[in-house]
Design an enzyme around this catalytic site. Structure first.
Site, mmCIF file in Angstrom:
data_model
loop_
_atom_site.group_PDB
_atom_site.id
_atom_site.type_symbol
_atom_site.label_atom_id
_atom_site.label_comp_id
_atom_site.label_asym_id
_atom_site.label_seq_id
_atom_site.Cartn_x
_atom_site.Cartn_y
_atom_site.Cartn_z
ATOM 1 N N THR A 32 43.208 18.371 44.374
ATOM 2 C CA THR A 32 41.774 18.077 44.469
ATOM 3 C C THR A 32 41.053 19.112 43.599
ATOM 4 O OG1 THR A 32 41.401 19.614 46.283
ATOM 5 C CG2 THR A 32 42.094 17.369 46.889
ATOM 6 N N THR A 70 42.268 26.941 61.719
ATOM 7 C CA THR A 70 41.124 27.839 61.533
ATOM 8 C C THR A 70 40.467 28.237 62.857
ATOM 9 O OG1 THR A 70 38.851 27.826 60.701
ATOM 10 C CG2 THR A 70 39.821 25.689 61.097
ATOM 11 N N LYS A 122 39.747 19.369 61.793
ATOM 12 C CA LYS A 122 40.846 20.340 61.918
ATOM 13 C C LYS A 122 41.303 20.422 63.381
ATOM 14 C CE LYS A 122 42.455 22.914 59.325
ATOM 15 N NZ LYS A 122 43.652 22.794 58.458
ATOM 16 N N GLY A 180 50.000 23.774 48.629
ATOM 17 C CA GLY A 180 50.403 25.084 48.086
ATOM 18 C C GLY A 180 49.737 25.453 46.781
ATOM 19 N N GLU A 198 37.485 28.119 63.278
ATOM 20 C CA GLU A 198 36.281 27.283 63.424
ATOM 21 C C GLU A 198 36.462 26.185 64.474
ATOM 22 O OE1 GLU A 198 34.097 26.423 59.827
ATOM 23 O OE2 GLU A 198 35.116 28.046 58.774
HETATM 24 P P1 NAD Z 1 41.764 25.308 49.482
HETATM 25 O O1 NAD Z 1 40.622 24.362 49.534
HETATM 26 O O2 NAD Z 1 41.736 26.455 48.522
HETATM 27 O O3 NAD Z 1 43.128 24.518 49.188
HETATM 28 C C1 NAD Z 1 43.458 23.310 49.804
HETATM 29 C C2 NAD Z 1 44.640 22.721 49.048
HETATM 30 O O4 NAD Z 1 45.023 21.493 49.680
HETATM 31 C C3 NAD Z 1 44.322 22.377 47.580
HETATM 32 O O5 NAD Z 1 45.385 22.778 46.755
HETATM 33 C C4 NAD Z 1 44.172 20.859 47.578
HETATM 34 O O6 NAD Z 1 44.479 20.263 46.346
HETATM 35 C C5 NAD Z 1 45.161 20.481 48.670
HETATM 36 N N1 NAD Z 1 44.874 19.186 49.287
HETATM 37 C C6 NAD Z 1 43.685 18.766 49.805
HETATM 38 N N2 NAD Z 1 43.823 17.524 50.302
HETATM 39 C C7 NAD Z 1 45.111 17.170 50.107
HETATM 40 C C8 NAD Z 1 45.854 16.000 50.423
HETATM 41 N N3 NAD Z 1 45.284 14.959 51.030
HETATM 42 N N4 NAD Z 1 47.170 15.963 50.091
HETATM 43 C C9 NAD Z 1 47.763 17.018 49.461
HETATM 44 N N5 NAD Z 1 47.101 18.141 49.127
HETATM 45 C C10 NAD Z 1 45.778 18.212 49.463
HETATM 46 O O7 NAD Z 1 41.939 25.818 50.974
HETATM 47 P P2 NAD Z 1 42.457 27.197 51.590
HETATM 48 O O8 NAD Z 1 41.282 28.086 51.772
HETATM 49 O O9 NAD Z 1 43.634 27.649 50.851
HETATM 50 O O10 NAD Z 1 42.885 26.700 53.039
HETATM 51 C C11 NAD Z 1 44.225 26.325 53.328
HETATM 52 C C12 NAD Z 1 44.346 26.053 54.811
HETATM 53 O O11 NAD Z 1 43.978 27.201 55.562
HETATM 54 C C13 NAD Z 1 43.445 24.916 55.297
HETATM 55 O O12 NAD Z 1 44.156 24.142 56.224
HETATM 56 C C14 NAD Z 1 42.293 25.636 55.987
HETATM 57 O O13 NAD Z 1 41.741 24.849 57.008
HETATM 58 C C15 NAD Z 1 43.000 26.859 56.522
HETATM 59 N N6 NAD Z 1 42.140 28.048 56.702
HETATM 60 C C16 NAD Z 1 41.337 28.494 55.682
HETATM 61 C C17 NAD Z 1 40.577 29.653 55.868
HETATM 62 C C18 NAD Z 1 39.694 30.196 54.764
HETATM 63 O O14 NAD Z 1 38.921 31.124 55.014
HETATM 64 N N7 NAD Z 1 39.787 29.726 53.525
HETATM 65 C C19 NAD Z 1 40.633 30.336 57.084
HETATM 66 C C20 NAD Z 1 41.471 29.856 58.095
HETATM 67 C C21 NAD Z 1 42.224 28.708 57.884
HETATM 68 P P1 TYD Z 2 31.876 30.064 53.921
HETATM 69 O O1 TYD Z 2 32.534 30.951 52.909
HETATM 70 O O2 TYD Z 2 31.423 28.715 53.516
HETATM 71 O O3 TYD Z 2 32.860 30.018 55.160
HETATM 72 P P2 TYD Z 2 32.622 29.384 56.662
HETATM 73 O O4 TYD Z 2 31.333 28.708 56.723
HETATM 74 O O5 TYD Z 2 33.740 28.418 56.745
HETATM 75 O O6 TYD Z 2 32.705 30.543 57.567
HETATM 76 O O7 TYD Z 2 30.620 30.840 54.488
HETATM 77 C C1 TYD Z 2 30.737 32.117 55.099
HETATM 78 C C2 TYD Z 2 29.365 32.518 55.601
HETATM 79 O O8 TYD Z 2 28.503 32.717 54.477
HETATM 80 C C3 TYD Z 2 28.699 31.451 56.432
HETATM 81 O O9 TYD Z 2 27.926 32.091 57.458
HETATM 82 C C4 TYD Z 2 27.773 30.747 55.467
HETATM 83 C C5 TYD Z 2 27.360 31.848 54.517
HETATM 84 N N1 TYD Z 2 27.079 31.436 53.128
HETATM 85 C C6 TYD Z 2 25.876 31.794 52.503
HETATM 86 O O10 TYD Z 2 25.023 32.473 53.094
HETATM 87 N N2 TYD Z 2 25.672 31.381 51.215
HETATM 88 C C7 TYD Z 2 26.577 30.640 50.539
HETATM 89 O O11 TYD Z 2 26.305 30.282 49.363
HETATM 90 C C8 TYD Z 2 27.812 30.292 51.175
HETATM 91 C C9 TYD Z 2 28.852 29.481 50.460
HETATM 92 C C10 TYD Z 2 28.020 30.721 52.471
#
Ligand code: NAD
Ligand code: TYD
Length: 333
Positions: A35, A121, A149, A8, A123
């Site tokens: 982290t 995700t 994942k 969170g 992905e």
């Molecule tokens: P983030 O990297 O910003 O945050 C991840 C959080 O998890 C951090 O606070 C970190 O300290 C904590 N964490 C990592 N490892 C841990 C562990 N072993 N124990 C306890 N805490 C731990 O990530 P986010 O973008 O907020 O993503 C959150 C979730 O949503 C993830 O599961 C990710 O796969 C999923 N998700 C992200 C996106 C995106 O675009 N960012 C899209 C779809 C799904």
């Molecule tokens: P990213 O934000 O890393 O998300 P994901 O790969 O999980 O979709 O990247 C989004 C898109 O942007 C992906 O096609 C990779 C591209 N990208 C760049 O072109 N330059 C960058 O510096 C980064 C971080 C991503």
């Protein structure tokens, strides 16, 4: 409801906690390992709220999880390593957190009969040239991030099938918005554009992502937690798709910069060409996205412009070494 929210202190998790505390009666315990991506600053405005508390610990640590889950009605797991580029260079933590961590959480939830929602995700489905993935599409992940994942999702489903645990999975498309760590495309490009640094675009810039404003994703997760059918998976796709180079050009425009800042850099290995997620199932449950990409991107750029207190400590620390290693470019400012 008493919620345990793992991860969170990250981007989406902190937006979820903020939304739930402001919108209802929940009390929330956050368990987070902090982290590089997890920061107490992300929850700073909530610290004085009596219905909120924070526990520093890892999801793969059974005693930490046992203490944090005490009295919870439901667990929402955001905790993850989330950057594809880091999963390519250092996959170990991805396996530990996604495989072992998810297992420890599932065991704790099973012992106590706690409803369990796994945040996942798009992905996990891999890349798609045309059309959109549905919940019954094959899992075909490409990176150590998406593969671990996908493994976690399968383990979650097995706890419903085998033990009857009330599980839910929410798979989101690419999120953007306030509090996102500037290693992901949008915040990285926004901060570089604001500073006048170069914008590193992978490959030909024509990879397509399906953009979802973070407030919409967290409202979907809350909706699925409250109304979802146990054992089911719900895809949550954004309302708009866009090639990366179009996103980058629009960010430059919003920041008052020109295209001479764009640098085309070596492509990411195994780079998925296009993600696209259909959301019919979660819409049938009563959720819909409120924010189109154009409007959400403007709000995001404004937030980063107005909140230098949040990103300045990141951009001046170890991040600069990460950036140099990743791109072979340095940040001038
Ligand atoms: P983030 O990297 O910003 O945050 C991840 C959080 O998890 C951090 O606070 C970190 O300290 C904590 N964490 C990592 N490892 C841990 C562990 N072993 N124990 C306890 N805490 C731990 O990530 P986010 O973008 O907020 O993503 C959150 C979730 O949503 C993830 O599961 C990710 O796969 C999923 N998700 C992200 C996106 C995106 O675009 N960012 C899209 C779809 C799904
Ligand atoms: P990213 O934000 O890393 O998300 P994901 O790969 O999980 O979709 O990247 C989004 C898109 O942007 C992906 O096609 C990779 C591209 N990208 C760049 O072109 N330059 C960058 O510096 C980064 C971080 C991503």
């Amino acid at each position: 409801m008493r919620l345990l929210v793992c991860g969170g202190a990250g981007f989406i998790g902190s937006n979820f906690v903020r939304g739930r505390l402001r919108g209802g009666e929940d009390s929330i315990v956050v368990l987070d390992k902090l982290t590089y991506a997890g920061r107490r600053e992300n929850l700073q405005d909530l610290e004085a709220e009596p219905r909120f508390s924070f526990v520093h610990g890892a999801i793969e640590d059974p005693p930490a999880v046992a203490a944090a889950i005490e009295g919870a009605d439901a667990l929402v797991n955001f905790a993850a390593e989330t950057h594809v580029d880091r999963s390519i260079t250092e996959p170990d933590a991805f396996v530990r957190t996604h495989a072992l961590g998810t297992f420890v959480l599932l065991e704790a939830a099973r012992e106590r009969g706690v409803r369990y929602l796994q945040v996942s995700t798009d992905e996990v489905y891999g890349s798609i040239e045309e059309g959109s993935f549905t919940e019954s599409s094959l899992l075909d992940p490409s990176s150590p991030y998406s593969a671990t994942k996908a493994g976690a999702d399968l383990l979650v489903s097995s706890y419903h099938q085998t033990y009857g645990l009330q599980t839910l999975i929410c798979r989101g498309s690419n999120n953007y918005g306030p509090y996102q760590y500037p290693e992901k495309l949008i915040p990285l490009m926004v901060l570089n554009a604001l500073a006048g640094d170069r914008l590193p675009v992978y490959g030909d810039g024509m990879n397509v992502r399906n953009w979802l404003f973070v407030e919409d994703f967290v409202s979907a997760i809350g909706h699925v937690l409250d109304h979802g059918v146990p054992g089911e998976t719900y895809n949550v796709g954004g309302p708009d798709e866009c090639p990366n180079i179009v996103v980058v050009r629009r960010i430059l425009e919003l920041c008052g910069r020109d295209e001479s800042l764009i640098s085309y850099v070596t492509d990411r290995p195994g780079h998925d060409r296009r993600y696209s997620l259909g959301s019919e199932k979660v819409r049938a449950l009563g959720w819909s996205a409120a924010t189109r990409f154009e409007q959400g991107l403007e709000r995001t750029v404004d937030w980063y412009r107005d909140n230098a207190w949040w990103w300045e400590p990141i951009r001046s620390g170890a991040y600069r070494d990460y950036y140099q290693r990743q791109y072979g470019l340095s940040l001038d400012r």
